[in-house]
Design a protein around this motif. Structure first.
Motif, PDB file in Angstrom:
ATOM      1  N   PRO A 154       1.454  -1.632   2.324  1.00 46.92           N
ATOM      2  CA  PRO A 154       1.548  -1.248   3.752  1.00 46.92           C
ATOM      3  C   PRO A 154       1.852   0.243   3.955  1.00 46.92           C
ATOM      4  N   PHE A 155       2.651   0.838   3.081  1.00 55.64           N
ATOM      5  CA  PHE A 155       2.953   2.267   3.186  1.00 55.64           C
ATOM      6  C   PHE A 155       1.687   3.090   2.999  1.00 55.64           C
ATOM      7  N   LEU A 156       0.912   2.775   1.970  1.00 55.05           N
ATOM      8  CA  LEU A 156      -0.324   3.515   1.731  1.00 55.05           C
ATOM      9  C   LEU A 156      -1.335   3.319   2.863  1.00 55.05           C
ATOM     10  N   ALA A 157      -1.352   2.116   3.465  1.00 52.73           N
ATOM     11  CA  ALA A 157      -2.237   1.890   4.612  1.00 52.73           C
ATOM     12  C   ALA A 157      -1.803   2.758   5.789  1.00 52.73           C
ATOM     13  N   ALA A 158      -0.489   2.910   6.008  1.00 53.75           N
ATOM     14  CA  ALA A 158       0.008   3.774   7.084  1.00 53.75           C
ATOM     15  C   ALA A 158      -0.308   5.238   6.800  1.00 53.75           C
ATOM     16  N   VAL A 159      -0.271   5.641   5.546  1.00 49.64           N
ATOM     17  CA  VAL A 159      -0.647   7.011   5.182  1.00 49.64           C
ATOM     18  C   VAL A 159      -2.121   7.237   5.469  1.00 49.64           C
ATOM     19  N   LYS A 160      -2.940   6.242   5.142  1.00 48.38           N
ATOM     20  CA  LYS A 160      -4.385   6.363   5.369  1.00 48.38           C
ATOM     21  C   LYS A 160      -4.707   6.457   6.865  1.00 48.38           C
ATOM     22  N   ARG A 161      -3.953   5.736   7.699  1.00 45.72           N
ATOM     23  CA  ARG A 161      -4.159   5.792   9.148  1.00 45.72           C
ATOM     24  C   ARG A 161      -3.594   7.074   9.749  1.00 45.72           C
ATOM     25  N   GLY A 162      -2.776   7.814   8.979  1.00 46.15           N
ATOM     26  CA  GLY A 162      -2.199   9.061   9.470  1.00 46.15           C
ATOM     27  C   GLY A 162      -0.851   8.880  10.143  1.00 46.15           C
ATOM     28  N   GLU A 163      -0.283   7.688  10.101  1.00 47.06           N
ATOM     29  CA  GLU A 163       1.014   7.434  10.734  1.00 47.06           C
ATOM     30  C   GLU A 163       2.171   7.979   9.902  1.00 47.06           C
ATOM     31  N   ARG A 164       1.989   8.048   8.599  1.00 46.59           N
ATOM     32  CA  ARG A 164       3.039   8.536   7.698  1.00 46.59           C
ATOM     33  C   ARG A 164       2.436   9.539   6.734  1.00 46.59           C
ATOM     34  N   THR A 165       3.315  10.280   6.060  1.00 46.68           N
ATOM     35  CA  THR A 165       2.855  11.230   5.049  1.00 46.68           C
ATOM     36  C   THR A 165       3.502  10.872   3.724  1.00 46.68           C
TER      37      THR A 165
END
Length: 147
Positions: A44-55
Motif C-alpha cells: 500500500p505504501f508503494l501504491a501511494a507513492v505511485k499515485r503521488g500521495e507520498r514520497t
C-alpha cells in the motif's frame, strides 16, 4: 495389541538433526510474518507513492552524517577493541566489560540532544551498570566465556 500400543507410544530421536527442529519452525514463522508485513505495509505504501500521495523517505531527506558514521565507527571499534582488550585479560570477560562500558557511554552521549548535568549523570550510571550487570549474569552466573 500390546506391541502396537508400545510402538505408538515410543519416540525415536535423531540426535544429529534434532537441534534443528525449533530453528526451522522459527525460520518459517519469521518468513510468513515477513510476507504478511510486506503485503500489509509495503505494497500500500508503494501504491501511494505511485499515485503521488507520498514520497520515498530516503530521497530528499537530510541525513545526520555525524551520528550515522559515528555509529558505524563505534560499532567497528567496539568489536575490534573487545578482542584487543580481551587478550590483555584472557578468560575473564573484562574485554567485553570495559569496552562495553565505553561503547554504551559514547553511543549514549552521541545520541543525546541536550547535554544537561542530570542527563550526563544518568548516561554515565547506565554505561557502568548495564554492562556490569550483563557481564555478571553471563560470565559469573551462566559461566559463558566472554572476550
Amino acid at each position: 495389541m500390546e506391541s502396537g500400543l508400545t510402538s505408538l507410544l515410543s519416540v525415536s530421536i535423531d540426535f544429529e538433526t534434532s537441534h534443528l527442529f525449533f530453528p526451522r519452525i522459527i525460520h518459517w514463522i519469521m518468513a510468513v510474518l515477513f510476507v504478511i508485513i510486506l503485503a500489509t505495509k509495503t505494497i500500500p505504501f508503494l501504491a501511494a507513492v505511485k499515485r503521488g500521495e507520498r514520497t520515498l523517505p530516503i530521497l530528499g531527506e537530510s541525513m545526520d552524517g555525524f551520528r550515522f558514521f559515528g555509529t558505524l565507527a563505534l560499532i567497528v571499534a567496539y568489536f575490534y577493541l573487545m578482542a584487543v582488550v580481551g587478550n590483555l585479560f584472557p578468560y575473564t570477560g573484562y574485554g567485553f566489560l570495559f569496552v562495553s562500558m565505553v561503547f554504551v557511554l559514547l553511543m549514549s552521549l552521541m545520541y543525546m540532544h541536550e547535554w544537561t548535568k542530570k542527563g550526563v549523570i544518568i548516561v554515565v550510571i547506565n554505561a557502568i551498570v548495564a554492562p556490569s550487570l550483563v557481564w555478571f549474569i553471563l560470565a559469573k552466573l551462566f559461566k559463558i566465556t566472554l572476550p
